[in-house]
Design a protein around this motif. Structure first.
Motif, PDB file in Angstrom:
ATOM      1  N   ASN A  38     125.916 -22.177  38.145  1.00 24.59           N
ATOM      2  CA  ASN A  38     125.107 -20.953  38.256  1.00 24.59           C
ATOM      3  C   ASN A  38     123.988 -20.935  37.219  1.00 24.59           C
ATOM      4  N   SER A  42     119.960 -21.424  37.971  1.00 25.03           N
ATOM      5  CA  SER A  42     119.110 -20.280  37.602  1.00 25.03           C
ATOM      6  C   SER A  42     118.021 -20.706  36.629  1.00 25.03           C
ATOM      7  N   TYR A  46     114.005 -20.368  37.538  1.00 19.06           N
ATOM      8  CA  TYR A  46     113.099 -19.499  36.780  1.00 19.06           C
ATOM      9  C   TYR A  46     112.116 -20.305  35.935  1.00 19.06           C
ATOM     10  N   THR A  80     119.272 -16.052  41.597  1.00 18.37           N
ATOM     11  CA  THR A  80     117.942 -16.605  41.888  1.00 18.37           C
ATOM     12  C   THR A  80     117.213 -15.840  43.000  1.00 18.37           C
TER      13      THR A  80
END
Length: 384
Positions: A38, A42, A46, A80
């Motif tokens: 995760n 992410s 980003y 996300t």
């Protein structure tokens, strides 16, 4: 405009409401589980957002792929997804409808299909609605920007049009005043010049009667020139500064005999011939005809080596025709033609303003001829 703002506000409120209601549980689960996948996905998604301006399609692809991976890993609403919705908003804001539709449909189809497979139920419809709201919000913002830009452009064009119109009116007024100064004041100054020349020749004679007459003509012409100059310069005053006095009558053909007599005092004998039924004409035609005759006779007195001239007026149903002819000497063959001065240019401009035509030039049999045709219908339309 108000509808677009309302749509934009509703879309933002709906996205916030859905986020508050549905995402917190998945976020708490992700934060408590500390799953490396995760966090890794992410961070990649980003971080890729920093390249969104140069590679918008690549960035949205990274965000979508990361979200699909996290959905497959068990998250109904991956961390996300905000990045995906933000990219959909950015593409809708910066791109045309075609590109927005293509990217939006592809992203929605991928998210919706994956949500139905991994989390059957309402989850897929919620994600689909978020994506649709992101696209709608971006498109509404883009439309708002386009509307504002178009409104500013129209305002600039309107301002430029007003400025151009003001400059055009100023130029036309300056040209009109220049013509009036040349035609009115120039006529009297020409007579003063002629009488002063005659006075110089008569001043030594024992009989002072001709000299006194020349002085009287000079005095009368100078008074008229000063009066015309005062009236014309008055046009340059601001409306609030203009003196409250009766307007000077516009010169017309009813003053033709007085004009002819003024030239008789300067040594030019002028006769007039009228064909057709004389009748009142539009003010613009009267003034233009008077000024053309005045300028033509002034040029005859200054430049022609003759003492007579003829003014011919022809009243026709739809036009006024006039001609001014003198009996000056014909130009010798091969003589270079003198360029037209301000007087002839001014006459052409006056006549052209009424839709008429003017010709000026030497006659084959000798002398000079000015001919003008002034249509009456165009003058009525202009004066109405």
């Amino acid at each position: 405009m108000a509808r677009q703002q309302l749509l934009l506000a509703s879309a933002i409120m709906s996205m916030v409401l859905f986020a508050v209601v549905t995402i917190p549980a998945d976020v708490r689960h992700a934060l408590s589980s500390h799953q490396p996948l995760n966090w890794a996905v992410s961070v990649v998604v980003y971080t890729a957002l920093m390249a969104r301006r140069r590679f918008p399609i690549g960035t949205v692809a990274v965000a979508v792929i990361g979200s699909l991976v996290l959905m497959a890993d068990g998250m109904a609403y991956p961390l996300t997804l905000p990045a995906v919705f933000y990219m959909l908003y950015s593409i809708a804001l910066a791109s045309g409808p075609g590109r927005t539709l293509t990217v939006g449909v592809a992203v929605k189809a991928a998210l919706f299909t994956t949500s139905l497979i991994t989390h059957p139920g309402i989850t897929g419809f919620v994600v689909l609605l978020w994506a649709a709201l992101a696209v709608t919000t971006g498109f509404a913002a883009r439309s708002h920007r386009a509307y504002v830009a178009e409104a500013e452009q129209r305002a600039r064009r309107a301002e430029q049009a007003r400025e151009d119109e003001a400059n055009r009116r100023v130029a036309e007024e300056r040209l009109r005043i220049a013509r009036e100064l040349h035609d009115a004041v120039g006529h009297h100054v020409a007579l003063i010049n002629v009488q002063a020349g005659a006075l110089a020749c008569l001043i030594d004679d024992e009989d002072r009667t001709p000299a006194r007459e020349s002085v009287a003509h000079i005095q009368r012409a100078s008074e008229e020139a000063l009066e015309d100059l005062r009236l014309t310069v008055g046009l340059l005053r601001e409306p609030g500064l203009q003196a409250a006095e009766p307007a000077e009558p516009v010169p017309g053909l009813d003053q033709l005999e007085e004009l002819i007599c003024s030239f008789a005092g300067a040594g030019l004998r002028v006769t007039s011939e009228v064909t057709g039924r004389a009748r009142p004409l539009p003010e613009a035609v009267e003034l233009t005809a008077y000024r053309v005759i005045q300028e033509s006779l002034t040029n005859t007195r200054k430049h022609a080596d003759c003492a007579t001239a003829v003014v011919r007026l022809g009243y026709e149903p739809g036009a006024l025709r006039l001609a001014v002819e003198d009996e000056g000497k014909a130009d010798p063959p091969g003589r270079r033609r003198v360029p037209e001065g301000h007087g002839i240019v001014g006459m052409r401009e006056r006549v052209a303003a009424l839709g008429g035509r003017l010709s000026a030039g030497p006659r084959p049999e000798g002398g000079y001829r000015v001919f003008a045709e002034l249509p009456l219908r165009a003058a009525r339309i202009e004066g109405s």
